[in-house]
Write a protein that holds these residues in place. Structure first.
Motif, PDB file in Angstrom:
ATOM      1  N   ASP A   1       0.834  -1.193   0.000  1.00  0.00           N
ATOM      2  CA  ASP A   1       0.000   0.000   0.000  1.00  0.00           C
ATOM      3  C   ASP A   1       0.873   1.248   0.000  1.00  0.00           C
ATOM      4  O   ASP A   1       0.429   2.342  -0.335  1.00  0.00           O
ATOM      5  N   ARG A   2       2.133   1.059   0.403  1.00  0.00           N
ATOM      6  CA  ARG A   2       3.175   2.083   0.288  1.00  0.00           C
ATOM      7  C   ARG A   2       4.482   1.344   0.092  1.00  0.00           C
ATOM      8  O   ARG A   2       4.570   0.128   0.351  1.00  0.00           O
ATOM      9  N   PRO A   3       5.531   2.010  -0.391  1.00  0.00           N
ATOM     10  CA  PRO A   3       6.824   1.330  -0.546  1.00  0.00           C
ATOM     11  C   PRO A   3       7.299   0.759   0.794  1.00  0.00           C
ATOM     12  O   PRO A   3       7.208   1.422   1.832  1.00  0.00           O
ATOM     13  N   ARG A   4       7.828  -0.458   0.761  1.00  0.00           N
ATOM     14  CA  ARG A   4       8.291  -1.102   1.986  1.00  0.00           C
ATOM     15  C   ARG A   4       9.619  -1.813   1.748  1.00  0.00           C
ATOM     16  O   ARG A   4       9.927  -2.221   0.616  1.00  0.00           O
ATOM     17  N   THR A   5      10.376  -1.995   2.816  1.00  0.00           N
ATOM     18  CA  THR A   5      11.626  -2.755   2.746  1.00  0.00           C
ATOM     19  C   THR A   5      11.294  -4.241   2.702  1.00  0.00           C
ATOM     20  O   THR A   5      10.183  -4.676   3.052  1.00  0.00           O
ATOM     21  N   VAL A   6      12.273  -5.030   2.297  1.00  0.00           N
ATOM     22  CA  VAL A   6      12.066  -6.472   2.248  1.00  0.00           C
ATOM     23  C   VAL A   6      11.858  -7.035   3.653  1.00  0.00           C
ATOM     24  O   VAL A   6      11.131  -8.026   3.835  1.00  0.00           O
ATOM     25  N   VAL A   7      12.467  -6.408   4.666  1.00  0.00           N
ATOM     26  CA  VAL A   7      12.269  -6.862   6.045  1.00  0.00           C
ATOM     27  C   VAL A   7      10.817  -6.666   6.453  1.00  0.00           C
ATOM     28  O   VAL A   7      10.198  -7.557   7.058  1.00  0.00           O
ATOM     29  N   GLU A   8      10.243  -5.517   6.117  1.00  0.00           N
ATOM     30  CA  GLU A   8       8.838  -5.280   6.418  1.00  0.00           C
ATOM     31  C   GLU A   8       7.951  -6.297   5.715  1.00  0.00           C
ATOM     32  O   GLU A   8       7.010  -6.851   6.306  1.00  0.00           O
TER      33      GLU A   8
ATOM     34  N   ARG B   1       5.453  -9.192   7.352  1.00  0.00           N
ATOM     35  CA  ARG B   1       4.021  -9.197   7.070  1.00  0.00           C
ATOM     36  C   ARG B   1       3.562 -10.482   6.389  1.00  0.00           C
ATOM     37  O   ARG B   1       2.395 -10.863   6.499  1.00  0.00           O
ATOM     38  N   THR B   2       4.461 -11.138   5.661  1.00  0.00           N
ATOM     39  CA  THR B   2       4.074 -12.337   4.914  1.00  0.00           C
ATOM     40  C   THR B   2       4.546 -13.627   5.580  1.00  0.00           C
ATOM     41  O   THR B   2       4.195 -14.720   5.124  1.00  0.00           O
ATOM     42  N   GLY B   3       5.361 -13.507   6.627  1.00  0.00           N
ATOM     43  CA  GLY B   3       5.805 -14.683   7.364  1.00  0.00           C
ATOM     44  C   GLY B   3       6.836 -15.523   6.648  1.00  0.00           C
ATOM     45  O   GLY B   3       6.862 -16.756   6.802  1.00  0.00           O
ATOM     46  N   VAL B   4       7.708 -14.889   5.860  1.00  0.00           N
ATOM     47  CA  VAL B   4       8.755 -15.633   5.155  1.00  0.00           C
ATOM     48  C   VAL B   4      10.127 -15.096   5.555  1.00  0.00           C
ATOM     49  O   VAL B   4      10.242 -14.116   6.295  1.00  0.00           O
ATOM     50  N   ASN B   5      11.169 -15.743   5.060  1.00  0.00           N
ATOM     51  CA  ASN B   5      12.538 -15.348   5.356  1.00  0.00           C
ATOM     52  C   ASN B   5      12.929 -14.124   4.531  1.00  0.00           C
ATOM     53  O   ASN B   5      12.809 -14.133   3.297  1.00  0.00           O
ATOM     54  N   ALA B   6      13.440 -13.079   5.191  1.00  0.00           N
ATOM     55  CA  ALA B   6      13.717 -11.813   4.505  1.00  0.00           C
ATOM     56  C   ALA B   6      14.817 -11.956   3.468  1.00  0.00           C
ATOM     57  O   ALA B   6      14.695 -11.441   2.345  1.00  0.00           O
ATOM     58  N   ALA B   7      15.898 -12.652   3.797  1.00  0.00           N
ATOM     59  CA  ALA B   7      17.010 -12.780   2.854  1.00  0.00           C
ATOM     60  C   ALA B   7      16.586 -13.541   1.601  1.00  0.00           C
ATOM     61  O   ALA B   7      16.953 -13.176   0.480  1.00  0.00           O
TER      62      ALA B   7
ATOM     63  N   LEU C   1      13.440 -13.855   0.502  1.00  0.00           N
ATOM     64  CA  LEU C   1      12.456 -13.046  -0.219  1.00  0.00           C
ATOM     65  C   LEU C   1      13.137 -11.984  -1.061  1.00  0.00           C
ATOM     66  O   LEU C   1      12.699 -11.707  -2.192  1.00  0.00           O
ATOM     67  N   ARG C   2      14.200 -11.379  -0.551  1.00  0.00           N
ATOM     68  CA  ARG C   2      14.902 -10.353  -1.325  1.00  0.00           C
ATOM     69  C   ARG C   2      15.429 -10.937  -2.632  1.00  0.00           C
ATOM     70  O   ARG C   2      15.367 -10.284  -3.681  1.00  0.00           O
ATOM     71  N   ARG C   3      15.942 -12.146  -2.587  1.00  0.00           N
ATOM     72  CA  ARG C   3      16.469 -12.768  -3.811  1.00  0.00           C
ATOM     73  C   ARG C   3      15.359 -12.990  -4.839  1.00  0.00           C
ATOM     74  O   ARG C   3      15.564 -12.848  -6.050  1.00  0.00           O
TER      75      ARG C   3
ATOM     76  N   GLU D   1      12.566  -1.871  -7.179  1.00  0.00           N
ATOM     77  CA  GLU D   1      13.392  -1.597  -6.005  1.00  0.00           C
ATOM     78  C   GLU D   1      14.101  -0.261  -6.210  1.00  0.00           C
ATOM     79  O   GLU D   1      14.782  -0.069  -7.226  1.00  0.00           O
ATOM     80  N   ASP D   2      13.933   0.686  -5.267  1.00  0.00           N
ATOM     81  CA  ASP D   2      14.577   1.990  -5.423  1.00  0.00           C
ATOM     82  C   ASP D   2      15.939   2.015  -4.734  1.00  0.00           C
ATOM     83  O   ASP D   2      16.402   1.008  -4.187  1.00  0.00           O
ATOM     84  N   ASP D   3      16.596   3.160  -4.791  1.00  0.00           N
ATOM     85  CA  ASP D   3      17.949   3.282  -4.253  1.00  0.00           C
ATOM     86  C   ASP D   3      18.007   3.088  -2.747  1.00  0.00           C
ATOM     87  O   ASP D   3      19.073   2.802  -2.191  1.00  0.00           O
ATOM     88  N   GLN D   4      16.881   3.242  -2.057  1.00  0.00           N
ATOM     89  CA  GLN D   4      16.846   3.056  -0.605  1.00  0.00           C
ATOM     90  C   GLN D   4      16.456   1.620  -0.213  1.00  0.00           C
ATOM     91  O   GLN D   4      16.290   1.317   0.966  1.00  0.00           O
ATOM     92  N   GLY D   5      16.330   0.759  -1.222  1.00  0.00           N
ATOM     93  CA  GLY D   5      15.962  -0.622  -0.937  1.00  0.00           C
ATOM     94  C   GLY D   5      14.489  -0.829  -0.672  1.00  0.00           C
ATOM     95  O   GLY D   5      14.083  -1.872  -0.148  1.00  0.00           O
ATOM     96  N   LEU D   6      13.671   0.148  -1.024  1.00  0.00           N
ATOM     97  CA  LEU D   6      12.224   0.026  -0.860  1.00  0.00           C
ATOM     98  C   LEU D   6      11.606  -0.589  -2.115  1.00  0.00           C
ATOM     99  O   LEU D   6      12.002  -0.259  -3.244  1.00  0.00           O
ATOM    100  N   TYR D   7      10.636  -1.465  -1.913  1.00  0.00           N
ATOM    101  CA  TYR D   7       9.957  -2.086  -3.050  1.00  0.00           C
ATOM    102  C   TYR D   7       8.630  -1.373  -3.310  1.00  0.00           C
ATOM    103  O   TYR D   7       7.893  -1.028  -2.378  1.00  0.00           O
ATOM    104  N   HIS D   8       8.346  -1.182  -4.609  1.00  0.00           N
ATOM    105  CA  HIS D   8       7.154  -0.476  -5.061  1.00  0.00           C
ATOM    106  C   HIS D   8       6.330  -1.393  -5.967  1.00  0.00           C
ATOM    107  O   HIS D   8       6.871  -2.290  -6.627  1.00  0.00           O
ATOM    108  N   LEU D   9       5.034  -1.131  -6.033  1.00  0.00           N
ATOM    109  CA  LEU D   9       4.196  -1.767  -7.046  1.00  0.00           C
ATOM    110  C   LEU D   9       4.528  -1.207  -8.422  1.00  0.00           C
ATOM    111  O   LEU D   9       4.894  -0.037  -8.555  1.00  0.00           O
ATOM    112  N   THR D  10       4.414  -2.031  -9.440  1.00  0.00           N
ATOM    113  CA  THR D  10       4.477  -1.594 -10.830  1.00  0.00           C
ATOM    114  C   THR D  10       3.122  -1.906 -11.463  1.00  0.00           C
ATOM    115  O   THR D  10       2.299  -2.603 -10.848  1.00  0.00           O
ATOM    116  N   PRO D  11       2.864  -1.430 -12.681  1.00  0.00           N
ATOM    117  CA  PRO D  11       1.589  -1.792 -13.323  1.00  0.00           C
ATOM    118  C   PRO D  11       1.371  -3.303 -13.398  1.00  0.00           C
ATOM    119  O   PRO D  11       0.246  -3.777 -13.214  1.00  0.00           O
ATOM    120  N   ALA D  12       2.451  -4.048 -13.648  1.00  0.00           N
ATOM    121  CA  ALA D  12       2.310  -5.514 -13.697  1.00  0.00           C
ATOM    122  C   ALA D  12       1.976  -6.086 -12.334  1.00  0.00           C
ATOM    123  O   ALA D  12       1.114  -6.968 -12.196  1.00  0.00           O
TER     124      ALA D  12
END
Length: 339
Positions: free
Chosen positions: A40-47, A51-57, A59-61, A74-85
């Motif tokens: 719903d907003r950009p979030r880090t992989v840790v967040e 929230r999804t109950g999986v391993n962060a490392a 999930l990042r891969r 993924e932006d320069d701060q490591g935040l993940y965003h939605l794309t149209p897809a």
């Protein structure tokens, strides 16, 4: 390009296709975990992992690979965003494809695809060789798998409905029969946009009890008819719609369905088959891959115009027109009339 470069480029194509299954697997991970629902907003992989109950490392891969395909960013701060897809992976999104992604990654689909060689060697469904039952019979005995399958079919059916309706000129009055129409999403849209048409939805009991036809815009203009299209279809219709039906079956079974339509329809009625029409060999098309889904899982196939003509002619019908639909998956509306 130098010969060595030509060779590297060609080898890269092969390797890229070879690992393609892992792109599909990663997409399934994101869909099952519901990653898109938490953006719903950009979030880090840790967040996201919390929230999804999986391993962060891990999930990042997965997410960084999907980001390379423009699914998430993924932006320069490591935040993940939605794309149209990625919007299509949200469970509550309009025309979501999340259930479809999950269905195609179910074990029975993976196993059937991994045993495609067996289907090629024998000419029969690898699914049936693995599970000792035809696909739809097996689904009937496995309610959890059936629920996922039917949910995915609803999503695939609803995607592009507006384009289908806008592409075809339905009659001003009369009755549209949706043969094997599932929950009736397509028929509902047809009736809502054509206020003087009536509709009949035919399918089995499990599909009809979850129908979506009962809206204020369609009141008193539809009815349900339980039954198998292999036995009969509702009589007296002006338009018979078979969306994603004929490609599920081989020529003999498809001809039987179409013969039942021919027997039930008025002489001036039309049959609409909504399926891919395969192009000339060598041309890119969604239908080539879908044809292998049919080969490995069902008894059906995707067809060329000539192959559609053959089964229609055997059923006492002929093609009067083909309307390409500019929508997901490169489908067409094949209009047939009495021969």
């Amino acid at each position: 390009m130098e010969p060595a470069q030509d060779s590297i480029a060609a080898a890269t194509i092969i390797l890229d296709q070879t690992v393609g299954m892992y792109r599909t697997a990663a997409l399934a991970v994101a869909a099952r975990a519901g990653v898109a629902d938490h953006l719903d907003r950009p979030r880090t992989v840790v967040e996201l992992a919390e929230r999804t109950g999986v391993n962060a490392a891990a999930l990042r891969r997965v997410l960084r690979m999907l980001a390379s395909q423009d699914i998430f960013r993924e932006d320069d701060q490591g935040l993940y965003h939605l794309t149209p897809a990625a919007e299509f992976l949200r469970s509550g999104a309009s025309r979501s494809l999340r259930d479809a992604v999950i269905m195609f990654s179910e074990d029975y689909m993976w196993r059937s695809a991994s045993h495609l060689t067996a289907a090629v060697e024998t000419g029969s469904s690898s699914f049936e060789q693995l599970y000792s039952k035809p696909f739809f019979e097996w689904l009937g005995a496995n309610p959890d798998a059936a629920s996922t399958f039917h949910a995915s079919m609803v999503q695939l059916s609803e995607t592009g409905i507006e384009r289908i309706i806008d592409t075809y000129d339905f009659p001003a009055t009369g009755t549209v029969v949706d043969v094997g129409g599932g929950r009736g999403a397509l028929l509902r849209e047809i009736l809502e946009k054509n206020q003087h048409l009536n509709g009949v939805l035919q399918d089995d009991r499990s599909a009809l009890r979850e129908h979506v036809l009962d809206t204020p815009q369609t009141a008193d203009r539809w009815r349900l008819e339980e039954g198998s299209f292999f036995e009969s279809v509702p009589v007296g219709g002006n338009v018979y719609v078979l969306k994603h039906i004929i490609h599920n079956w081989g020529d003999e079974q498809s001809t039987a369905i179409l013969r039942n339509c021919r027997s039930a329809m008025k002489d001036d009625a039309r049959v609409l088959i909504i399926d891919p029409v395969l192009p000339e060999p060598g041309n890119p098309h969604f239908g080539w891959a879908l044809d292998l889904v049919m080969l490995s899982t069902l008894t059906g196939k995707e067809r060329t115009r000539q192959e559609f003509e053959a089964i229609l002619n055997d059923a006492g019908l002929r093609i009067s027109n083909i309307f390409p639909v500019q929508t997901l998956g490169e489908y067409s509306i094949i209009e047939a009339v009495a021969a």
